[in-house]
Design a protein around this motif. Structure first.
Motif, PDB file in Angstrom:
ATOM      1  N   TYR A   1      11.379  24.361  47.342  1.00 22.71           N
ATOM      2  CA  TYR A   1      10.455  25.398  47.140  1.00 22.71           C
ATOM      3  C   TYR A   1      11.163  26.138  46.011  1.00 22.71           C
ATOM      4  CZ  TYR A   1       7.405  25.248  51.083  1.00 22.71           C
ATOM      5  OH  TYR A   1       6.259  24.848  51.932  1.00 22.71           O
ATOM      6  N   TYR A   2      10.506  26.493  44.843  1.00 19.63           N
ATOM      7  CA  TYR A   2      10.846  27.037  43.548  1.00 19.63           C
ATOM      8  C   TYR A   2      10.147  28.472  43.175  1.00 19.63           C
ATOM      9  CZ  TYR A   2      12.484  22.217  42.784  1.00 19.63           C
ATOM     10  OH  TYR A   2      13.207  21.041  42.806  1.00 19.63           O
ATOM     11  N   CYS A   3      10.981  29.311  42.458  1.00 21.92           N
ATOM     12  CA  CYS A   3      10.084  30.379  42.247  1.00 21.92           C
ATOM     13  C   CYS A   3       9.897  30.319  40.598  1.00 21.92           C
ATOM     14  CB  CYS A   3      10.597  31.803  42.587  1.00 21.92           C
ATOM     15  SG  CYS A   3      12.235  32.043  41.949  1.00 21.92           S
ATOM     16  N   ALA A   4       8.929  30.968  40.306  1.00 25.61           N
ATOM     17  CA  ALA A   4       8.612  30.737  38.581  1.00 25.61           C
ATOM     18  C   ALA A   4       8.189  31.982  37.956  1.00 25.61           C
ATOM     19  CB  ALA A   4       7.769  29.637  38.389  1.00 25.61           C
ATOM     20  N   ALA A   5       8.415  32.386  36.780  1.00 25.82           N
ATOM     21  CA  ALA A   5       7.889  33.709  36.214  1.00 25.82           C
ATOM     22  C   ALA A   5       7.285  33.452  34.929  1.00 25.82           C
ATOM     23  CB  ALA A   5       8.814  34.850  36.141  1.00 25.82           C
ATOM     24  N   ASP A   6       6.267  34.038  34.230  1.00 22.17           N
ATOM     25  CA  ASP A   6       5.715  33.874  33.274  1.00 22.17           C
ATOM     26  C   ASP A   6       5.220  35.244  32.594  1.00 22.17           C
ATOM     27  OD1 ASP A   6       4.880  31.540  31.160  1.00 22.17           O
ATOM     28  OD2 ASP A   6       3.464  33.240  31.162  1.00 22.17           O
ATOM     29  N   LEU A   7       5.582  35.674  31.415  1.00 23.99           N
ATOM     30  CA  LEU A   7       5.126  36.932  30.990  1.00 23.99           C
ATOM     31  C   LEU A   7       3.639  36.876  30.314  1.00 23.99           C
ATOM     32  CD1 LEU A   7       8.640  38.101  29.384  1.00 23.99           C
ATOM     33  CD2 LEU A   7       7.334  38.893  31.355  1.00 23.99           C
ATOM     34  N   ALA A   8       3.106  35.808  30.207  1.00 22.02           N
ATOM     35  CA  ALA A   8       1.689  35.637  29.642  1.00 22.02           C
ATOM     36  C   ALA A   8       0.483  35.487  30.772  1.00 22.02           C
ATOM     37  CB  ALA A   8       1.689  34.643  28.560  1.00 22.02           C
ATOM     38  N   SER A   9       0.991  34.683  31.635  1.00 24.16           N
ATOM     39  CA  SER A   9      -0.239  34.334  32.685  1.00 24.16           C
ATOM     40  C   SER A   9       0.720  33.883  34.096  1.00 24.16           C
ATOM     41  CB  SER A   9      -0.892  33.297  32.187  1.00 24.16           C
ATOM     42  OG  SER A   9      -0.466  32.286  32.004  1.00 24.16           O
ATOM     43  N   CYS A  10      -0.428  33.209  35.015  1.00 22.78           N
ATOM     44  CA  CYS A  10       0.299  32.581  35.985  1.00 22.78           C
ATOM     45  C   CYS A  10      -0.038  30.993  35.995  1.00 22.78           C
ATOM     46  CB  CYS A  10      -0.254  33.196  37.258  1.00 22.78           C
ATOM     47  SG  CYS A  10       0.824  34.564  37.825  1.00 22.78           S
ATOM     48  N   PRO A  11       0.479  30.241  35.191  1.00 17.83           N
ATOM     49  CA  PRO A  11      -0.011  28.948  35.024  1.00 17.83           C
ATOM     50  C   PRO A  11      -0.023  28.299  36.382  1.00 17.83           C
ATOM     51  CG  PRO A  11       1.728  29.249  33.379  1.00 17.83           C
ATOM     52  CD  PRO A  11       1.890  30.501  34.434  1.00 17.83           C
ATOM     53  N   ARG A  12      -0.692  27.205  36.349  1.00 16.35           N
ATOM     54  CA  ARG A  12      -1.023  26.194  37.669  1.00 16.35           C
ATOM     55  C   ARG A  12       0.004  24.885  37.590  1.00 16.35           C
ATOM     56  NH1 ARG A  12      -4.439  27.212  40.948  1.00 16.35           N
ATOM     57  NH2 ARG A  12      -4.242  25.143  41.974  1.00 16.35           N
ATOM     58  N   VAL A  13       0.687  25.039  36.380  1.00 16.79           N
ATOM     59  CA  VAL A  13       1.648  23.861  36.358  1.00 16.79           C
ATOM     60  C   VAL A  13       3.191  24.320  36.037  1.00 16.79           C
ATOM     61  CG1 VAL A  13       2.208  21.801  34.894  1.00 16.79           C
ATOM     62  CG2 VAL A  13      -0.187  22.365  35.052  1.00 16.79           C
ATOM     63  N   PHE A  14       4.109  24.176  36.975  1.00 14.70           N
ATOM     64  CA  PHE A  14       5.225  24.405  37.197  1.00 14.70           C
ATOM     65  C   PHE A  14       5.933  24.460  35.845  1.00 14.70           C
ATOM     66  CE2 PHE A  14       8.677  25.936  38.808  1.00 14.70           C
ATOM     67  CZ  PHE A  14       9.874  25.130  38.763  1.00 14.70           C
ATOM     68  N   SER A  15       5.821  23.384  35.011  1.00 13.38           N
ATOM     69  CA  SER A  15       6.274  23.208  33.644  1.00 13.38           C
ATOM     70  C   SER A  15       6.035  24.170  32.681  1.00 13.38           C
ATOM     71  CB  SER A  15       6.094  21.687  33.038  1.00 13.38           C
ATOM     72  OG  SER A  15       5.044  21.485  32.835  1.00 13.38           O
ATOM     73  N   GLN A  16       4.902  24.658  32.867  1.00 10.36           N
ATOM     74  CA  GLN A  16       4.446  25.735  31.861  1.00 10.36           C
ATOM     75  C   GLN A  16       4.689  27.164  31.991  1.00 10.36           C
ATOM     76  OE1 GLN A  16       0.119  25.348  32.110  1.00 10.36           O
ATOM     77  NE2 GLN A  16       0.052  23.493  30.956  1.00 10.36           N
ATOM     78  N   TYR A  17       5.562  27.230  33.236  1.00  7.03           N
ATOM     79  CA  TYR A  17       6.007  28.673  33.320  1.00  7.03           C
ATOM     80  C   TYR A  17       7.391  29.211  32.355  1.00  7.03           C
ATOM     81  CZ  TYR A  17       3.133  29.983  37.498  1.00  7.03           C
ATOM     82  OH  TYR A  17       2.240  30.166  38.210  1.00  7.03           O
ATOM     83  N   GLY A  18       7.220  30.160  31.797  1.00  7.79           N
ATOM     84  CA  GLY A  18       8.269  30.653  30.947  1.00  7.79           C
ATOM     85  C   GLY A  18       9.747  30.617  31.594  1.00  7.79           C
ATOM     86  N   TYR A  19       9.852  30.818  32.818  1.00 10.74           N
ATOM     87  CA  TYR A  19      11.295  30.984  33.600  1.00 10.74           C
ATOM     88  C   TYR A  19      11.002  30.258  34.987  1.00 10.74           C
ATOM     89  CZ  TYR A  19      11.503  34.949  30.094  1.00 10.74           C
ATOM     90  OH  TYR A  19      11.361  35.556  29.314  1.00 10.74           O
ATOM     91  N   ARG A  20      11.872  29.396  35.207  1.00 15.06           N
ATOM     92  CA  ARG A  20      11.647  28.684  36.608  1.00 15.06           C
ATOM     93  C   ARG A  20      13.430  28.680  37.123  1.00 15.06           C
ATOM     94  NH1 ARG A  20      10.217  23.095  33.761  1.00 15.06           N
ATOM     95  NH2 ARG A  20      10.858  24.515  31.852  1.00 15.06           N
ATOM     96  N   GLY A  21      13.297  28.753  38.267  1.00 19.11           N
ATOM     97  CA  GLY A  21      14.558  29.021  39.036  1.00 19.11           C
ATOM     98  C   GLY A  21      14.869  27.506  39.824  1.00 19.11           C
ATOM     99  N   GLN A  22      16.058  27.729  40.370  1.00 21.58           N
ATOM    100  CA  GLN A  22      16.604  26.499  41.132  1.00 21.58           C
ATOM    101  C   GLN A  22      15.766  26.458  42.405  1.00 21.58           C
ATOM    102  OE1 GLN A  22      17.674  29.213  41.948  1.00 21.58           O
ATOM    103  NE2 GLN A  22      18.553  28.887  43.843  1.00 21.58           N
ATOM    104  N   GLY A  23      15.638  25.598  43.230  1.00 19.16           N
ATOM    105  CA  GLY A  23      14.830  25.358  44.563  1.00 19.16           C
ATOM    106  C   GLY A  23      15.778  25.694  45.800  1.00 19.16           C
ATOM    107  N   THR A  24      15.139  26.135  46.866  1.00 22.97           N
ATOM    108  CA  THR A  24      15.332  26.280  48.143  1.00 22.97           C
ATOM    109  C   THR A  24      14.544  25.324  49.067  1.00 22.97           C
ATOM    110  OG1 THR A  24      16.398  27.769  49.686  1.00 22.97           O
ATOM    111  CG2 THR A  24      14.154  28.364  48.769  1.00 22.97           C
ATOM    112  N   GLN A  25      15.624  24.558  49.987  1.00 19.44           N
ATOM    113  CA  GLN A  25      14.860  23.631  50.773  1.00 19.44           C
ATOM    114  C   GLN A  25      14.427  24.283  52.020  1.00 19.44           C
ATOM    115  OE1 GLN A  25      14.456  20.197  49.778  1.00 19.44           O
ATOM    116  NE2 GLN A  25      13.411  19.970  52.130  1.00 19.44           N
TER     117      GLN A  25
END
Length: 122
Positions: free
Chosen positions: A93-117
């Motif tokens: 599970y990864y968290c992600a953030a974006d200052l423009a929107s909530c994209p449906r595609v992970f790679s489109q997020y401006g900021y992406r964290g590392q995951g937790t299993q």
């Protein structure tokens, strides 16, 4: 430096609960749309839950509706409360953030964290 640090994963039995946390820093947390994204073994990224900057609106993937709850607090932390966990919820599970929107595609997020299993198993 932007950081998204996800914690709270682990091994849990089917029917159990976990709460994931994502500590954010280095960007305007209150202005960001944020999401939890997961990657099941051998699968692609899947948007699980999203929350708008105000926190007033949320969106969930169909299979987690009624079981998962996304929330955020004023201390720059995003949460995912996961109840009635199923083996199919096993994923990174990864968290992600974006200052423009909530994209449906992970790679489109401006900021992406590392995951937790998260592993759901008897």
């Amino acid at each position: 430096e932007v950081q998204l640090v996800a914690t709270g994963g682990g091994l849990v039995q089917p029917g159990g609960s976990l709460r994931l946390s994502c500590a954010a820093s280095g960007f305007a947390f209150s202005a960001a749309g944020m999401s939890w994204v997961r990657q099941r073994p051998g699968k692609g990224f899947e948007l699980v839950a999203s929350i708008l900057p105000s926190g007033a609106a949320t969106h969930y993937e169909e299979s987690v509706k009624g079981r998962f709850t996304i929330s955020k607090d004023s201390e720059n932390t995003l949460y995912l409360q996961m109840n009635r966990l199923e083996p199919e919820d096993t994923a990174m599970y990864y968290c992600a953030a974006d200052l423009a929107s909530c994209p449906r595609v992970f790679s489109q997020y401006g900021y992406r964290g590392q995951g937790t299993q998260v592993t759901v198993s008897p």
